[in-house]
Design a protein around this motif. Structure first.
Motif, PDB file in Angstrom:
ATOM      1  N   ALA A 177     136.576 -26.388  98.354  1.00 32.19           N
ATOM      2  CA  ALA A 177     137.761 -26.239  97.497  1.00 32.19           C
ATOM      3  C   ALA A 177     138.733 -27.379  97.750  1.00 32.19           C
ATOM      4  O   ALA A 177     138.752 -27.988  98.829  1.00 32.19           O
ATOM      5  CB  ALA A 177     138.452 -24.905  97.764  1.00 32.19           C
ATOM      6  N   GLU A 178     139.539 -27.666  96.763  1.00 30.83           N
ATOM      7  CA  GLU A 178     140.528 -28.728  96.863  1.00 30.83           C
ATOM      8  C   GLU A 178     141.899 -28.190  96.493  1.00 30.83           C
ATOM      9  O   GLU A 178     142.023 -27.352  95.592  1.00 30.83           O
ATOM     10  CB  GLU A 178     140.189 -29.882  95.914  1.00 30.83           C
ATOM     11  N   ILE A 179     142.911 -28.631  97.189  1.00 26.38           N
ATOM     12  CA  ILE A 179     144.283 -28.360  96.769  1.00 26.38           C
ATOM     13  C   ILE A 179     144.625 -29.381  95.691  1.00 26.38           C
ATOM     14  O   ILE A 179     144.357 -30.569  95.836  1.00 26.38           O
ATOM     15  CB  ILE A 179     145.270 -28.489  97.945  1.00 26.38           C
ATOM     16  N   GLU A 180     145.182 -28.901  94.613  1.00 26.80           N
ATOM     17  CA  GLU A 180     145.541 -29.802  93.514  1.00 26.80           C
ATOM     18  C   GLU A 180     146.451 -30.915  94.035  1.00 26.80           C
ATOM     19  O   GLU A 180     147.437 -30.660  94.730  1.00 26.80           O
ATOM     20  CB  GLU A 180     146.259 -29.019  92.419  1.00 26.80           C
ATOM     21  N   ALA A 181     146.073 -32.127  93.720  1.00 33.05           N
ATOM     22  CA  ALA A 181     146.851 -33.271  94.181  1.00 33.05           C
ATOM     23  C   ALA A 181     148.290 -33.170  93.704  1.00 33.05           C
ATOM     24  O   ALA A 181     148.546 -32.892  92.518  1.00 33.05           O
ATOM     25  CB  ALA A 181     146.227 -34.564  93.678  1.00 33.05           C
ATOM     26  N   ARG A 182     149.203 -33.377  94.625  1.00 34.19           N
ATOM     27  CA  ARG A 182     150.619 -33.300  94.302  1.00 34.19           C
ATOM     28  C   ARG A 182     151.293 -34.553  94.847  1.00 34.19           C
ATOM     29  O   ARG A 182     151.655 -34.596  96.028  1.00 34.19           O
ATOM     30  CB  ARG A 182     151.249 -32.045  94.887  1.00 34.19           C
ATOM     31  N   PRO A 183     151.442 -35.567  94.027  1.00 36.55           N
ATOM     32  CA  PRO A 183     152.073 -36.805  94.502  1.00 36.55           C
ATOM     33  C   PRO A 183     153.475 -36.534  95.027  1.00 36.55           C
ATOM     34  O   PRO A 183     154.199 -35.663  94.509  1.00 36.55           O
ATOM     35  CB  PRO A 183     152.109 -37.680  93.246  1.00 36.55           C
ATOM     36  N   LEU A 184     153.845 -37.276  96.043  1.00 35.90           N
ATOM     37  CA  LEU A 184     155.196 -37.154  96.577  1.00 35.90           C
ATOM     38  C   LEU A 184     156.207 -37.657  95.554  1.00 35.90           C
ATOM     39  O   LEU A 184     155.933 -38.603  94.803  1.00 35.90           O
ATOM     40  CB  LEU A 184     155.329 -37.963  97.858  1.00 35.90           C
ATOM     41  N   PRO A 185     157.387 -37.054  95.505  1.00 35.05           N
ATOM     42  CA  PRO A 185     158.442 -37.586  94.633  1.00 35.05           C
ATOM     43  C   PRO A 185     158.788 -39.020  95.021  1.00 35.05           C
ATOM     44  O   PRO A 185     158.533 -39.462  96.149  1.00 35.05           O
ATOM     45  CB  PRO A 185     159.625 -36.635  94.900  1.00 35.05           C
ATOM     46  N   ALA A 186     159.375 -39.727  94.103  1.00 33.56           N
ATOM     47  CA  ALA A 186     159.777 -41.110  94.364  1.00 33.56           C
ATOM     48  C   ALA A 186     160.697 -41.169  95.586  1.00 33.56           C
ATOM     49  O   ALA A 186     161.579 -40.323  95.768  1.00 33.56           O
ATOM     50  CB  ALA A 186     160.488 -41.688  93.141  1.00 33.56           C
ATOM     51  N   GLY A 187     160.481 -42.164  96.419  1.00 31.74           N
ATOM     52  CA  GLY A 187     161.331 -42.354  97.590  1.00 31.74           C
ATOM     53  C   GLY A 187     160.785 -41.771  98.868  1.00 31.74           C
ATOM     54  O   GLY A 187     161.371 -41.952  99.936  1.00 31.74           O
ATOM     55  N   TYR A 188     159.638 -41.049  98.763  1.00 31.14           N
ATOM     56  CA  TYR A 188     159.045 -40.435  99.951  1.00 31.14           C
ATOM     57  C   TYR A 188     157.726 -41.112 100.293  1.00 31.14           C
ATOM     58  O   TYR A 188     157.013 -41.613  99.415  1.00 31.14           O
ATOM     59  CB  TYR A 188     158.787 -38.936  99.723  1.00 31.14           C
ATOM     60  N   GLY A 189     157.379 -41.093 101.586  1.00 32.08           N
ATOM     61  CA  GLY A 189     156.117 -41.651 102.029  1.00 32.08           C
ATOM     62  C   GLY A 189     155.635 -40.980 103.297  1.00 32.08           C
ATOM     63  O   GLY A 189     156.416 -40.337 104.016  1.00 32.08           O
ATOM     64  N   LEU A 190     154.335 -41.100 103.579  1.00 33.98           N
ATOM     65  CA  LEU A 190     153.726 -40.503 104.757  1.00 33.98           C
ATOM     66  C   LEU A 190     153.091 -41.581 105.623  1.00 33.98           C
ATOM     67  O   LEU A 190     152.552 -42.559 105.116  1.00 33.98           O
ATOM     68  CB  LEU A 190     152.658 -39.489 104.344  1.00 33.98           C
ATOM     69  N   ARG A 191     153.153 -41.384 106.932  1.00 34.48           N
ATOM     70  CA  ARG A 191     152.485 -42.289 107.865  1.00 34.48           C
ATOM     71  C   ARG A 191     152.205 -41.557 109.164  1.00 34.48           C
ATOM     72  O   ARG A 191     152.768 -40.488 109.439  1.00 34.48           O
ATOM     73  CB  ARG A 191     153.329 -43.525 108.139  1.00 34.48           C
ATOM     74  N   ASP A 192     151.314 -42.138 109.984  1.00 36.84           N
ATOM     75  CA  ASP A 192     151.052 -41.593 111.312  1.00 36.84           C
ATOM     76  C   ASP A 192     152.284 -41.790 112.204  1.00 36.84           C
ATOM     77  O   ASP A 192     153.015 -42.777 112.068  1.00 36.84           O
ATOM     78  CB  ASP A 192     149.872 -42.310 111.967  1.00 36.84           C
ATOM     79  N   ALA A 193     152.480 -40.856 113.110  1.00 34.27           N
ATOM     80  CA  ALA A 193     153.574 -40.987 114.077  1.00 34.27           C
ATOM     81  C   ALA A 193     153.213 -41.993 115.159  1.00 34.27           C
ATOM     82  O   ALA A 193     152.035 -42.224 115.455  1.00 34.27           O
ATOM     83  CB  ALA A 193     153.875 -39.635 114.705  1.00 34.27           C
ATOM     84  N   THR A 194     154.211 -42.587 115.758  1.00 34.46           N
ATOM     85  CA  THR A 194     154.035 -43.470 116.898  1.00 34.46           C
ATOM     86  C   THR A 194     154.761 -42.865 118.094  1.00 34.46           C
ATOM     87  O   THR A 194     155.509 -41.880 117.967  1.00 34.46           O
ATOM     88  CB  THR A 194     154.604 -44.868 116.628  1.00 34.46           C
ATOM     89  N   GLU A 195     154.573 -43.440 119.243  1.00 35.17           N
ATOM     90  CA  GLU A 195     155.253 -42.941 120.440  1.00 35.17           C
ATOM     91  C   GLU A 195     156.764 -42.960 120.278  1.00 35.17           C
ATOM     92  O   GLU A 195     157.463 -42.073 120.772  1.00 35.17           O
ATOM     93  CB  GLU A 195     154.834 -43.776 121.648  1.00 35.17           C
ATOM     94  N   ALA A 196     157.278 -43.925 119.541  1.00 29.98           N
ATOM     95  CA  ALA A 196     158.723 -44.031 119.347  1.00 29.98           C
ATOM     96  C   ALA A 196     159.282 -42.884 118.509  1.00 29.98           C
ATOM     97  O   ALA A 196     160.495 -42.626 118.533  1.00 29.98           O
ATOM     98  CB  ALA A 196     159.062 -45.363 118.687  1.00 29.98           C
ATOM     99  N   ASP A 197     158.421 -42.183 117.766  1.00 25.02           N
ATOM    100  CA  ASP A 197     158.868 -41.093 116.888  1.00 25.02           C
ATOM    101  C   ASP A 197     158.927 -39.742 117.586  1.00 25.02           C
ATOM    102  O   ASP A 197     159.420 -38.768 117.005  1.00 25.02           O
ATOM    103  CB  ASP A 197     157.904 -40.952 115.694  1.00 25.02           C
ATOM    104  N   ARG A 198     158.423 -39.644 118.785  1.00 23.22           N
ATOM    105  CA  ARG A 198     158.152 -38.336 119.376  1.00 23.22           C
ATOM    106  C   ARG A 198     159.375 -37.438 119.522  1.00 23.22           C
ATOM    107  O   ARG A 198     159.338 -36.258 119.164  1.00 23.22           O
ATOM    108  CB  ARG A 198     157.451 -38.517 120.726  1.00 23.22           C
ATOM    109  N   GLU A 199     160.463 -37.951 120.031  1.00 28.04           N
ATOM    110  CA  GLU A 199     161.635 -37.095 120.233  1.00 28.04           C
ATOM    111  C   GLU A 199     162.201 -36.619 118.905  1.00 28.04           C
ATOM    112  O   GLU A 199     162.601 -35.456 118.766  1.00 28.04           O
ATOM    113  CB  GLU A 199     162.708 -37.831 121.034  1.00 28.04           C
ATOM    114  N   ALA A 200     162.205 -37.488 117.889  1.00 30.53           N
ATOM    115  CA  ALA A 200     162.713 -37.095 116.574  1.00 30.53           C
ATOM    116  C   ALA A 200     161.822 -36.027 115.936  1.00 30.53           C
ATOM    117  O   ALA A 200     162.322 -35.084 115.303  1.00 30.53           O
ATOM    118  CB  ALA A 200     162.808 -38.320 115.664  1.00 30.53           C
ATOM    119  N   VAL A 201     160.492 -36.157 116.103  1.00 32.34           N
ATOM    120  CA  VAL A 201     159.568 -35.151 115.568  1.00 32.34           C
ATOM    121  C   VAL A 201     159.792 -33.813 116.250  1.00 32.34           C
ATOM    122  O   VAL A 201     159.857 -32.766 115.603  1.00 32.34           O
ATOM    123  CB  VAL A 201     158.109 -35.605 115.759  1.00 32.34           C
TER     124      VAL A 201
END
Length: 302
Positions: free
Chosen positions: A145-169
Motif C-alpha cells: 500500500a502507498e500513502i497518497e503523495a502529499r507535497p509539502l507546502p511552499a517554503g518547507y523542506g526535509l533533510r537528515d538531521a546532523t549532530e548539530a541539530d540534536r538539542e533542537a530536535v
C-alpha cells in the motif's frame, strides 16, 4: 519474591538483554501473532545514562534459563514478561509485587504498564486491581500500500538531521509529546540513547522539517523512523504547534516510509493512543489497526 520451587531471581545486566528479548518475543508471538519488540529496543532503553540496569530489573531463572523478568523503566512505568511455558505458576503476581515495591521506593504513588488487550498479562493486572488509563494501537500500512503523495507546502523542506541539530530536535519533540503525556521531560542524553545512539542508527532515521531556507530556516518538525526486521517503525512524529493544520504530518510520513522502503522495509507501522488523538489522521492516510493495547496502572498505598 515468593517464587515457585526451583526458580531463582537476580538483578539483570546489559549482557542479559538478548535473553530478555527472547522472553518478550515468545510472549508477543502468543499474544499478537508475531514479535514486535527488537533487541535494539531493549539495548536502547537500558543504555540510557540515567538508568541503572541492576537496580531497576529482576530476572527469574530456571537454572541458567531466563523465564521471566521485570523492569522499572521509570518511577511509574514498568515492563514485565513471563515466558508462555511458565504461565499460571504465580510468577507474574510475584513480579507485580516486586514492581510495586520498587516504584514505591522510588517515590512514585502509581505504577503501570502497557499490555496487549485481552492478553494473559491484561487479565492478571485486572485481577490485581490495575485500572485502564488509556488505550493504544499499533497501526500498519499494509504491504504494497502507498500513502497518497502529499507535497509539502511552499517554503518547507526535509533533510537528515546532523549532530548539530540534536538539542533542537530533542526540545521540539519533547515539547510536542509533553502536551499530552504525563511524565517528566526526558534528559537529552536519554533521548539520544533511544534515537541517534540506538544500535544500528543511521542518518536517515532522523528527518527534519524546516521552514524557510538558508541560515534563517527554522526547525518546525521531526520524524524518527528505524528498521525492525523487514518493517519500518515510526517512533516519533512531531510538528511545532504554530505550523500544524497545514498537511505537514502526512507529508512527513510519506517521506519517512519512502526512505525506509529505500532501505529494505516491506511494511511500515507506528503507535498512538487515546491521549494523542491522532488515530484518525493515520487511518485517513491508509493505515489500519494491527493490534490494540491497554495501559493499566495501580495506586500505591504508602
Amino acid at each position: 519474591m515468593q517464587l515457585p520451587a526451583g526458580l531463582t531471581a537476580r538483578p539483570l545486566t546489559l549482557e542479559d538483554a538478548e535473553a530478555v528479548h527472547a522472553v518478550v518475543a515468545a510472549e508477543e508471538v502468543v499474544d499478537l501473532g508475531e514479535a514486535e519488540l527488537t533487541l535494539e529496543d531493549v539495548v536502547a532503553d537500558w543504555q540510557r545514562p540515567s538508568y541503572d540496569v541492576a537496580a531497576s530489573t529482576v530476572g527469574v531463572f530456571d537454572g541458567d534459563r531466563l523465564v521471566a523478568y521485570a523492569d522499572l523503566s521509570a518511577p511509574d512505568v514498568a515492563y514485565t514478561a513471563v515466558h508462555p511455558d511458565e504461565r499460571g505458576r504465580g510468577i507474574g503476581t510475584a513480579l507485580a509485587g516486586w514492581v510495586q515495591e520498587r516504584a514505591r521506593a522510588a517515590g512514585s504513588t502509581r505504577v503501570g504498564t502497557q499490555v496487549p488487550e485481552g492478553s494473559a498479562a491484561d487479565r492478571l493486572m485486572a485481577d490485581l486491581g490495575y485500572e485502564v488509563r488509556w488505550t493504544a494501537w499499533d497501526l500498519e500500512l499494509p504491504e504494497g500500500a502507498e500513502i497518497e503523495a502529499r507535497p509539502l507546502p511552499a517554503g518547507y523542506g526535509l533533510r537528515d538531521a546532523t549532530e548539530a541539530d540534536r538539542e533542537a530536535v530533542w526540545t521540539l519533540v519533547e515539547d510536542a509529546f509533553l502536551e499530552w503525556s504525563e511524565r517528566e521531560r526526558m534528559p537529552l542524553a536519554d533521548f539520544g540513547a533511544r534515537v541517534w545512539d540506538r544500535p544500528g542508527a543511521e542518518p536517515w532515521n532522523l528527518r527534519l522539517l524546516l521552514h524557510g531556507s538558508g541560515a534563517t530556516a527554522e526547525l518546525v518538525g521531526a520524524t524518527h523512523v528505524f528498521l525492525a526486521g523487514d518493517a519500518a517503525y515510526v517512533a516519533r512524529v512531531a510538528v511545532r504547534p504554530d505550523h500544524r493544520g497545514r498537511g505537514l504530518a502526512p507529508a512527513m510520513l510519506v517521506d519517512a516510509f519512502g526512505r525506509a522502503r529505500e532501505h529494505g522495509a516491506a511494511r511500515c507501522y507506528l503507535s498512538t493512543d487515546t491521549r494523542a488523538g491522532a488515530r484518525g489522521l493515520y487511518e485517513k492516510v491508509g493505515m489500519v489497526v494491527s493490534s490494540t493495547w491497554v495501559n493499566r496502572s495501580v495506586t500505591l498505598e504508602p
